[in-house]
Write an enzyme that holds these catalytic residues in place. Structure first.
Site: not given
Ligand code: BG6
Length: 495
Positions: A203, A392
């Site tokens: 990111e 992701e």
């Molecule tokens: C992304 C990141 O922003 O979202 C991860 O690359 C992160 O590291 C994921 O865990 C989900 O966000 P969160 O804050 O719900 O863990």
């Protein structure tokens, strides 16, 4: 129509949220090791110490309009009396064999993980690597190979070594370009033949949203964020060059935090807001995929009086070594408007603080948007015409473990079904070139944004709570068996 056999299915993770073992095997500290836990309503904090011994904690901001700054002279430090969830994560360090076996049972083709930079170079720039650190990932990759799982490795997932933050103030210093490429060269040579898919910075646009997390910046002023981003671009281009030299089979991707952005109304002023928000987000992928700065960003720097410490060679590198593919995270969509006082628009959904009346949301206010992947994939494909990878996507939810150790996460299955369908439509109906899908997260891990355990994403439940209590035992959720079926049918059986 369906996805073909070359499409890779799997799951994702990050060392700082998953691995634990924060002070084992010669590992040095990283940026996240000094982050406390938070909650949906309370931000995580960076703990620090002043030269005179005074200590404190500063809230971590995810709002680009709030400047992040530690008090002058303060140095991030682990302190007594605070809880640091990354220290144990969900203990992949000691559970990697069991976890990889579970991934293999689901039929994973690929496992996305990050290397903890300070496990390999404890200070971030040590001349010689920590052999114990290298050996840990050797074991992990060998275990993956046993099951035919390919690793997709992020070189830096918010894990800037703390020593580089303390000595240089983070990525605002050009020295970090050399430190990073030195690290990349060590690991790419060492893991040659074991790893071929690499991502440089997780990111990368987090530099603007969360400058401490994304850039290890102690002072997240616009000037430092601009320089930090520039330094990461150059480091990434140098890494692409290195990767291809070390092994022509290597492919290096960039990684963008993507969200679809919708206007709340059809007022042209709202369309302009959408355009501007997209310029902010896609600035990062424009540089890394097209090889040059978009004029909108250059003009913004001019207006804001931002001056980059750059060289002619930097721009030659950016042009010559763009990334081979674009990977991105995508969980939700956001709404922007100039009509925020409209009663219907004022809500708590997602980072724009504007409710999308057509969508539901999870308990953390992230809208569950069934069309977001098709929209995102088409947008990025049309703009860059380079292979894409969804690395992701997932649903954070507070799962319940039943007395007989089951987790009935039908809400997650419902969300993933719509996401995968949307992604498949982008490929089969729109012709997008998509390399694969790694769901966040393979196994439960600590939330990055809040540091909570209860915001769970995995196919496998880990017995651990928000204060670090629990047996760390693993329990497959209903979604585990569902995903296994999805993979076995190449994405056809989504029921
Ligand atoms: C992304 C990141 O922003 O979202 C991860 O690359 C992160 O590291 C994921 O865990 C989900 O966000 P969160 O804050 O719900 O863990």
């Amino acid at each position: 129509m369906t996805l073909d056999n070359s499409f890779t299915w799997g799951g994702a993770s990050a060392a700082n949220q998953y691995e634990g073992g924060y002070n084992e095997g010669g590992k040095g500290l990283n940026a996240v090791d000094v982050l406390t836990n938070g909650s949906a309503n309370e931000p995580r904090k960076v703990t620090w110490e002043m030269p005179n011994g005074e200590t404190g904690a500063t809230s971590l901001s995810w709002d680009p309009n709030v400047e992040f700054k530690l008090p002058k002279g303060a140095v991030p430090k682990i302190l007594d009396g605070y809880y640091y969830p990354s220290h144990q994560g969900t203990d992949f360090y000691h559970h990697y064999k069991e976890d990889i076996k579970l991934m293999a049972e689901m039929g994973f083709d690929v496992f996305r993980l990050s290397l903890n930079w300070s496990r390999i170079l404890p200070n971030g720039d040590d001349e010689e690597p920590n052999e114990e650190g290298l050996a840990f990932y050797d074991k992990v990759f060998d275990e993956c190979a046993k099951y035919g799982i390919k690793p997709l490795v992020t070189l830096s997932h918010y894990e800037t070594p703390l020593s580089l933050i303390v000595r240089f103030g983070g990525w605002k210093d050009r020295y970090l370009i050399d430190a990073f490429t030195h690290y990349a060269e060590i690991v790419m040579k060492h893991y040659k033949g074991k790893v071929n898919y690499w991502l440089t910075f997780n990111e990368i646009n987090a530099m603007d949203m969360a400058p401490y997390m994304g850039g290890g910046l102690i002072d997240g002023s616009e000037q430092n964020r601009a320089q930090g981003a520039h330094n990461q671009f150059v480091a990434s281009a140098k890494t692409v060059k290195l990767a291809h030299q070390i092994d022509p089979k290597n492919q290096v991707g960039m990684m963008l935090a993507y969200s679809a952005i919708y206007p709340y109304t059809c007022d042209p002023k709202d369309q302009l807001l959408v355009m501007k928000a997209k310029q902010e987000m896609l600035f990062y992928s424009d540089v890394q995929m097209l090889g040059y700065y978009p004029t909108s960003r250059l003009k913004k720097y001019e207006r804001d009086g931002i001056k980059l410490n750059d060289t002619v060679e930097d721009y030659e590198l950016l042009k010559k070594y763009p990334c081979d593919f674009l990977s991105f995270s995508c969980y939700t969509s956001n709404v922007v408007t100039t009509h925020a006082n409209d009663a219907k628009a004022a809500g708590n959904v997602s980072s724009g603080n504007i409710t999308n009346p057509y969508l539901e949301a999870n308990a953390w206010g992230w809208a569950t948007d069934p069309d977001v992947l098709r929209i995102g994939l088409n947008e990025l494909w049309t703009r860059y015409h380079k292979p894409l990878w969804v690395v992701e996507n997932g649903l954070g939810w507070s799962d319940t473990l039943t007395n007989d150790h089951k987790i009935h996460d039908n809400y997650r299955i419902k969300y993933l079904r719509s996401q995968i369908k949307s992604m498949e439509d982008a490929v089969t109906l729109d012709g997008v070139d998509l390399m694969g899908y790694t769901m966040w997260s393979a196994i439960d891990l600590v939330s990055n944004g809040t540091g909570e355990m209860k915001k769970r994403y995995g196919f496998v439940y880990v017995d651990r709570d928000d204060r670090g209590n629990g047996s760390l035992k693993r329990y497959p959720k209903d979604s585990f068996y569902w995903y296994k079926k999805v993979i076995a049918s190449h994405g056809q059986d989504l029921d």
